[in-house]
Design a protein around this motif. Structure first.
Motif, PDB file in Angstrom:
ATOM      1  N   GLU A 200      -0.993  -4.740   3.624  1.00  0.00           N
ATOM      2  CA  GLU A 200      -1.581  -5.543   4.696  1.00  0.00           C
ATOM      3  C   GLU A 200      -2.914  -4.944   5.143  1.00  0.00           C
ATOM      4  O   GLU A 200      -3.870  -5.676   5.428  1.00  0.00           O
ATOM      5  N   SER A 201      -2.975  -3.622   5.189  1.00  0.00           N
ATOM      6  CA  SER A 201      -4.239  -2.956   5.551  1.00  0.00           C
ATOM      7  C   SER A 201      -5.304  -3.206   4.493  1.00  0.00           C
ATOM      8  O   SER A 201      -6.472  -3.458   4.811  1.00  0.00           O
ATOM      9  N   ALA A 202      -4.897  -3.141   3.228  1.00  0.00           N
ATOM     10  CA  ALA A 202      -5.844  -3.364   2.134  1.00  0.00           C
ATOM     11  C   ALA A 202      -6.374  -4.791   2.157  1.00  0.00           C
ATOM     12  O   ALA A 202      -7.570  -5.028   1.941  1.00  0.00           O
ATOM     13  N   LEU A 203      -5.512  -5.744   2.446  1.00  0.00           N
ATOM     14  CA  LEU A 203      -5.945  -7.152   2.518  1.00  0.00           C
ATOM     15  C   LEU A 203      -6.918  -7.360   3.664  1.00  0.00           C
ATOM     16  O   LEU A 203      -7.933  -8.043   3.511  1.00  0.00           O
ATOM     17  N   THR A 204      -6.611  -6.772   4.790  1.00  0.00           N
ATOM     18  CA  THR A 204      -7.472  -6.930   5.969  1.00  0.00           C
ATOM     19  C   THR A 204      -8.865  -6.352   5.715  1.00  0.00           C
ATOM     20  O   THR A 204      -9.860  -6.838   6.263  1.00  0.00           O
ATOM     21  N   ALA A 205      -8.938  -5.328   4.873  1.00  0.00           N
ATOM     22  CA  ALA A 205     -10.218  -4.658   4.596  1.00  0.00           C
ATOM     23  C   ALA A 205     -11.065  -5.398   3.562  1.00  0.00           C
ATOM     24  O   ALA A 205     -12.234  -5.059   3.367  1.00  0.00           O
ATOM     25  N   THR A 206     -10.520  -6.413   2.913  1.00  0.00           N
ATOM     26  CA  THR A 206     -11.282  -7.121   1.877  1.00  0.00           C
ATOM     27  C   THR A 206     -12.381  -7.954   2.511  1.00  0.00           C
ATOM     28  O   THR A 206     -12.279  -8.392   3.661  1.00  0.00           O
ATOM     29  N   THR A 207     -13.440  -8.196   1.733  1.00  0.00           N
ATOM     30  CA  THR A 207     -14.599  -8.918   2.254  1.00  0.00           C
ATOM     31  C   THR A 207     -14.886 -10.215   1.508  1.00  0.00           C
ATOM     32  O   THR A 207     -15.818 -10.934   1.866  1.00  0.00           O
ATOM     33  N   ASP A 208     -14.126 -10.511   0.480  1.00  0.00           N
ATOM     34  CA  ASP A 208     -14.320 -11.776  -0.228  1.00  0.00           C
ATOM     35  C   ASP A 208     -13.031 -12.170  -0.942  1.00  0.00           C
ATOM     36  O   ASP A 208     -12.062 -11.416  -0.969  1.00  0.00           O
TER      37      ASP A 208
END
Length: 335
Positions: A200-208
């Motif tokens: 969930e943290s990794a998804l939130t950090a995505t930019t595109d």
């Protein structure tokens, strides 16, 4: 003058460099000039004045026709406009974080195809109106090819929800695996929970969109891999334990039989007890519903079967005791 006006109007309406609106305006200008110039002729006070006004009036009417840029120039200008539109749309597509790379490439391809078609339409146009129509339709079509994806936040939320569902499914698999011990199940379930948080943290950090999909694929694999199926099924574990208990029973009975300190009756009784406990043990193991139960039953019955062998008094000790007793009994007789 009227004849000049008619001729000029015809020329205007046949001029392919003019749009319909321009032609209409120039036609109105011809009529206005005709009216004004005729009034000037009427108001002239002598023959020379009439001649002068007529001459200037004819020139004035003729001058109302003003050609537009050449067709080739208009076509070139229209294509430049389309090219600018193409650049603008492709820039918007390629900087749109809601689109994946594959979607961007697909939309860029449509833009290029539309530009080519619009350019051909412009080059095939034979008058100003058709050039403008081809240009405007081309611009509209180009603009329509940029279609944004779902908002990035929504994409992230959708993937996060899907991963949460996956985590629940994996934990159900872990819980349902009766071949795992409670400790193993707890450890694997904890790994699932931890990886879900990281995902969930990794998804939130995505930019595109590409980043969202990449993180999603990575953590699907990770979370799915947190479940490690038991190396042996419960039935296999029960079978192994029962075999081991049977082997243990043989060992214990061998020890009983080899114990010369036991009487035949004692050996028989202890051996029978081993057989009885083995039967109970194997039944108990087979009745377990999970690995912990099987292990617990194994531990209990291993101890129980081992305890069925009660070591006898050493034969030498018995012999010494018997000899002593015999000696004590024989002394009064000797006396």
């Amino acid at each position: 003058m009227a004849a000049q006006a008619s001729a000029t109007t015809t020329t205007i309406n046949q001029d392919v460099t003019l749009t319909a609106t321009q032609k209409q305006q120039q036609d109105q200008n011809v009529q206005s000039a005709l009216t004004a110039d005729q009034a000037l002729v009427t108001n002239a006070t002598n023959a020379q004045g009439v001649l002068d006004k007529k001459t200037s009036g004819l020139a004035d009417i003729a001058n109302q026709h003003q050609s537009g840029e050449t067709i080739s120039q208009q076509q070139s200008d229209a294509i430049n406009v389309l090219d600018q539109q193409r650049t603008t749309v492709e820039s918007a597509i390629n900087t749109d974080p809601t689109l994946t790379t594959s979607t961007r490439l697909a939309q860029d391809a449509l833009v290029e195809a539309d530009f080519s078609n619009a350019k051909n339409a412009v080059n095939n146009a034979t008058n100003a109106d058709d050039i403008n129509t081809a240009r405007d339709q081309g611009k509209q079509k180009l603009a329509s090819e940029h279609v944004s994806g779902e908002a990035l936040a929504n994409q992230q939320a959708d993937k996060s929800n899907a991963l949460s569902v996956l985590a629940g499914q994996v934990k159900q698999q872990i819980e349902a695996d009766t071949g795992l011990t409670g400790a193993q199940q707890q450890s694997q379930s904890n790994n699932v929970d931890q990886d879900l948080q990281k995902a969930e943290s990794a998804l939130t950090a995505t930019t595109d969109a590409d980043g969202v999909n990449s993180a999603n694929a990575e953590w699907i694999k990770q979370i799915s891999g947190d479940y490690h199926q038991a190396s042996q099924s419960l039935a296999e574990q029960q079978s192994t334990i029962n075999s081991n208990l049977a082997a243990l029973a043989v060992q214990v009975k061998t020890e009983i039989k080899a114990d010369t300190g036991l009487t035949s009756s004692q050996q028989s009784d202890q051996s029978s007890q081993v057989d009885n406990d083995l039967t109970k043990a194997q039944a108990a193991v087979s009745a377990t519903t999970n690995a912990d139960g099987a292990n617990s039953a194994n531990t209990y019955w291993t101890q129980k079967i081992n305890a069925d062998y009660q070591v006898g008094v050493p034969l030498a000790t018995q012999q010494t005791t018997a000899s002593t007793n015999l000696l004590l009994r024989s002394r009064p007789i000797l006396a």
